[in-house]
Design a protein around this motif. Structure first.
Motif, PDB file in Angstrom:
ATOM      1  N   PRO A   8     -66.769  37.364  32.105  1.00  0.00           N
ATOM      2  CA  PRO A   8     -67.480  37.305  33.546  1.00  0.00           C
ATOM      3  C   PRO A   8     -68.245  38.280  33.894  1.00  0.00           C
ATOM      4  O   PRO A   8     -67.745  39.439  33.532  1.00  0.00           O
ATOM      5  CB  PRO A   8     -66.341  37.127  34.613  1.00  0.00           C
ATOM      6  N   ILE A   9     -69.577  38.151  34.090  1.00  0.00           N
ATOM      7  CA  ILE A   9     -70.533  39.115  34.400  1.00  0.00           C
ATOM      8  C   ILE A   9     -71.168  38.911  35.942  1.00  0.00           C
ATOM      9  O   ILE A   9     -71.595  37.881  36.281  1.00  0.00           O
ATOM     10  CB  ILE A   9     -71.780  39.240  33.564  1.00  0.00           C
ATOM     11  N   ASP A  10     -70.743  39.985  36.733  1.00  0.00           N
ATOM     12  CA  ASP A  10     -71.822  40.004  38.005  1.00  0.00           C
ATOM     13  C   ASP A  10     -72.860  40.635  37.846  1.00  0.00           C
ATOM     14  O   ASP A  10     -73.200  41.544  37.553  1.00  0.00           O
ATOM     15  CB  ASP A  10     -70.635  41.144  38.826  1.00  0.00           C
ATOM     16  N   GLU A  13     -74.453  43.675  39.412  1.00  0.00           N
ATOM     17  CA  GLU A  13     -73.738  44.994  38.773  1.00  0.00           C
ATOM     18  C   GLU A  13     -74.986  45.428  37.599  1.00  0.00           C
ATOM     19  O   GLU A  13     -74.623  45.073  36.600  1.00  0.00           O
ATOM     20  CB  GLU A  13     -72.476  44.669  38.241  1.00  0.00           C
ATOM     21  N   THR A  39     -71.922  33.950  34.984  1.00  0.00           N
ATOM     22  CA  THR A  39     -72.210  34.412  36.095  1.00  0.00           C
ATOM     23  C   THR A  39     -71.914  33.600  37.199  1.00  0.00           C
ATOM     24  O   THR A  39     -72.375  32.239  37.118  1.00  0.00           O
ATOM     25  CB  THR A  39     -73.542  35.027  36.193  1.00  0.00           C
ATOM     26  N   VAL A  40     -71.600  33.950  38.231  1.00  0.00           N
ATOM     27  CA  VAL A  40     -71.155  33.172  39.477  1.00  0.00           C
ATOM     28  C   VAL A  40     -72.058  33.471  40.466  1.00  0.00           C
ATOM     29  O   VAL A  40     -72.162  34.547  40.850  1.00  0.00           O
ATOM     30  CB  VAL A  40     -69.780  32.784  39.955  1.00  0.00           C
ATOM     31  N   PRO A  42     -72.203  33.566  44.352  1.00  0.00           N
ATOM     32  CA  PRO A  42     -71.273  33.356  45.443  1.00  0.00           C
ATOM     33  C   PRO A  42     -72.066  33.003  46.809  1.00  0.00           C
ATOM     34  O   PRO A  42     -71.324  32.642  47.833  1.00  0.00           O
ATOM     35  CB  PRO A  42     -70.705  34.593  45.627  1.00  0.00           C
ATOM     36  N   PRO A  95     -66.367  33.490  42.746  1.00  0.00           N
ATOM     37  CA  PRO A  95     -66.273  33.814  41.383  1.00  0.00           C
ATOM     38  C   PRO A  95     -64.966  33.790  40.825  1.00  0.00           C
ATOM     39  O   PRO A  95     -64.835  33.104  39.757  1.00  0.00           O
ATOM     40  CB  PRO A  95     -66.682  35.273  41.610  1.00  0.00           C
ATOM     41  N   ILE A  99     -64.314  31.620  37.478  1.00  0.00           N
ATOM     42  CA  ILE A  99     -63.769  32.131  36.153  1.00  0.00           C
ATOM     43  C   ILE A  99     -62.512  31.219  35.648  1.00  0.00           C
ATOM     44  O   ILE A  99     -62.753  31.224  34.645  1.00  0.00           O
ATOM     45  CB  ILE A  99     -63.639  33.784  36.609  1.00  0.00           C
ATOM     46  N   SER A 114     -63.966  43.698  33.820  1.00  0.00           N
ATOM     47  CA  SER A 114     -63.809  45.134  34.372  1.00  0.00           C
ATOM     48  C   SER A 114     -63.063  45.078  35.556  1.00  0.00           C
ATOM     49  O   SER A 114     -63.078  44.254  36.371  1.00  0.00           O
ATOM     50  CB  SER A 114     -65.112  45.940  34.270  1.00  0.00           C
ATOM     51  N   SER A 115     -62.110  46.148  35.815  1.00  0.00           N
ATOM     52  CA  SER A 115     -61.176  46.253  36.974  1.00  0.00           C
ATOM     53  C   SER A 115     -61.918  46.309  38.435  1.00  0.00           C
ATOM     54  O   SER A 115     -61.340  45.611  39.161  1.00  0.00           O
ATOM     55  CB  SER A 115     -60.173  47.437  36.830  1.00  0.00           C
ATOM     56  N   HIS A 116     -62.939  46.646  38.240  1.00  0.00           N
ATOM     57  CA  HIS A 116     -63.773  46.732  39.552  1.00  0.00           C
ATOM     58  C   HIS A 116     -65.297  47.230  39.247  1.00  0.00           C
ATOM     59  O   HIS A 116     -65.661  47.687  38.274  1.00  0.00           O
ATOM     60  CB  HIS A 116     -63.215  47.668  40.595  1.00  0.00           C
ATOM     61  N   ARG A 117     -66.100  46.895  40.218  1.00  0.00           N
ATOM     62  CA  ARG A 117     -67.396  47.393  40.273  1.00  0.00           C
ATOM     63  C   ARG A 117     -67.479  48.802  39.753  1.00  0.00           C
ATOM     64  O   ARG A 117     -67.012  49.395  40.503  1.00  0.00           O
ATOM     65  CB  ARG A 117     -68.508  47.000  41.462  1.00  0.00           C
ATOM     66  N   GLY A 126     -60.002  45.374  41.535  1.00  0.00           N
ATOM     67  CA  GLY A 126     -61.120  44.713  42.258  1.00  0.00           C
ATOM     68  C   GLY A 126     -60.169  43.166  42.600  1.00  0.00           C
ATOM     69  O   GLY A 126     -59.453  42.828  42.042  1.00  0.00           O
ATOM     70  N   SER A 127     -60.692  42.434  43.707  1.00  0.00           N
ATOM     71  CA  SER A 127     -60.207  41.351  44.154  1.00  0.00           C
ATOM     72  C   SER A 127     -60.251  40.242  43.015  1.00  0.00           C
ATOM     73  O   SER A 127     -59.392  39.462  42.789  1.00  0.00           O
ATOM     74  CB  SER A 127     -60.454  40.922  45.354  1.00  0.00           C
ATOM     75  N   THR A 128     -61.456  40.171  42.343  1.00  0.00           N
ATOM     76  CA  THR A 128     -61.715  39.213  41.447  1.00  0.00           C
ATOM     77  C   THR A 128     -60.680  39.361  40.124  1.00  0.00           C
ATOM     78  O   THR A 128     -60.154  38.533  39.555  1.00  0.00           O
ATOM     79  CB  THR A 128     -63.142  39.264  41.026  1.00  0.00           C
TER      80      THR A 128
HETATM   81  P1  ADP Z   1     -64.769  44.622  42.963  1.00  0.00           P
HETATM   82  O1  ADP Z   1     -64.083  44.121  44.214  1.00  0.00           O
HETATM   83  O2  ADP Z   1     -64.638  46.208  43.062  1.00  0.00           O
HETATM   84  O3  ADP Z   1     -66.383  44.164  43.157  1.00  0.00           O
HETATM   85  P2  ADP Z   1     -64.188  42.611  41.333  1.00  0.00           P
HETATM   86  O4  ADP Z   1     -62.683  42.564  40.920  1.00  0.00           O
HETATM   87  O5  ADP Z   1     -64.782  41.772  42.335  1.00  0.00           O
HETATM   88  O6  ADP Z   1     -64.263  44.289  41.870  1.00  0.00           O
HETATM   89  O7  ADP Z   1     -65.125  42.603  40.152  1.00  0.00           O
HETATM   90  C1  ADP Z   1     -64.823  43.102  38.815  1.00  0.00           C
HETATM   91  C2  ADP Z   1     -65.120  41.902  37.815  1.00  0.00           C
HETATM   92  O8  ADP Z   1     -65.215  40.831  38.201  1.00  0.00           O
HETATM   93  C3  ADP Z   1     -66.704  42.211  37.557  1.00  0.00           C
HETATM   94  O9  ADP Z   1     -66.854  43.321  36.504  1.00  0.00           O
HETATM   95  C4  ADP Z   1     -66.985  41.050  36.713  1.00  0.00           C
HETATM   96  O10 ADP Z   1     -66.486  41.095  35.615  1.00  0.00           O
HETATM   97  C5  ADP Z   1     -66.050  39.870  37.686  1.00  0.00           C
HETATM   98  N1  ADP Z   1     -66.814  39.483  38.603  1.00  0.00           N
HETATM   99  C6  ADP Z   1     -66.912  39.766  39.912  1.00  0.00           C
HETATM  100  N2  ADP Z   1     -67.705  39.030  40.407  1.00  0.00           N
HETATM  101  C7  ADP Z   1     -68.621  38.064  39.708  1.00  0.00           C
HETATM  102  C8  ADP Z   1     -69.378  37.029  39.527  1.00  0.00           C
HETATM  103  N3  ADP Z   1     -70.177  36.763  40.862  1.00  0.00           N
HETATM  104  N4  ADP Z   1     -69.613  36.368  38.880  1.00  0.00           N
HETATM  105  C9  ADP Z   1     -68.997  36.699  37.386  1.00  0.00           C
HETATM  106  N5  ADP Z   1     -68.126  37.642  37.364  1.00  0.00           N
HETATM  107  C10 ADP Z   1     -67.825  38.265  38.539  1.00  0.00           C
END
Ligand code: ADP
Length: 144
Positions: A8-10, A13, A39-40, A42, A95, A99, A114-117, A126-128
């Protein structure tokens, strides 16, 4: 059976950590795996809860999807992977839900997240990432 990895890619970021790239490349080459990038977007549900007048001002979803996919393309170019092994997906919604949904439908053998941004260094998870670790039915590799 071909191994399938979901990444999953934000796209907001811009600074993707090099470690995610290295880990994805390493895991993919181990099994000659398929790599599915997702990629999602939101944005829409968020605006929708504010009422119709905001929705009317939104650029059409198709444009947002096209732009998101363009950005995803650029990010994916940083990964050195065999082209015929790369898949790109787009979804709109929460997201973590999207995912988990795609992990199930592919079905993925592994999610690399990844664990967080990178700029949110104070949080351990992170919550995701936390939701994916908790609810995914496959292995999840969390990159710190
Ligand atoms: P934070 O709360 O610090 O932003 P998240 O747990 O939300 O941390 O994000 C960690 C990871 O979750 C990102 O690096 C990415 O891999 C995935 N992620 C977050 N938002 C999205 C998105 N909109 N689309 C796809 N992947 C996402």
């Amino acid at each position: 059976m071909t191994k399938k990895i979901l990444v999953p890619i934000d796209i907001s970021e811009t600074e993707l950590t090099q470690r995610v790239i290295a880990q994805v490349e390493a895991q993919a080459s181990l099994d000659d795996a398929e790599v599915h990038f997702l990629t999602v977007l939101p944005l829409y549900p968020y605006y929708a809860t504010l009422g119709a007048r905001y929705v009317a001002d939104l650029p059409v979803m198709d444009d947002l999807e096209t732009d998101a996919m363009k950005k995803l393309d650029e990010i994916v170019k940083q990964f050195s992977l065999p082209e015929d092994r790369v898949y790109k997906h787009f979804a709109e919604g929460a997201p973590k839900d999207k995912i988990l949904e795609l992990a199930k439908t592919i079905p993925a053998d592994l999610v690399i997240i990844s664990s967080h941004r990178p700029d949110f260094t104070t949080y351990l998870l992170g919550s995701t990432a936390a939701a994916v670790v908790r609810h995914a039915e496959c292995s999840v590799l969390v990159i710190r």
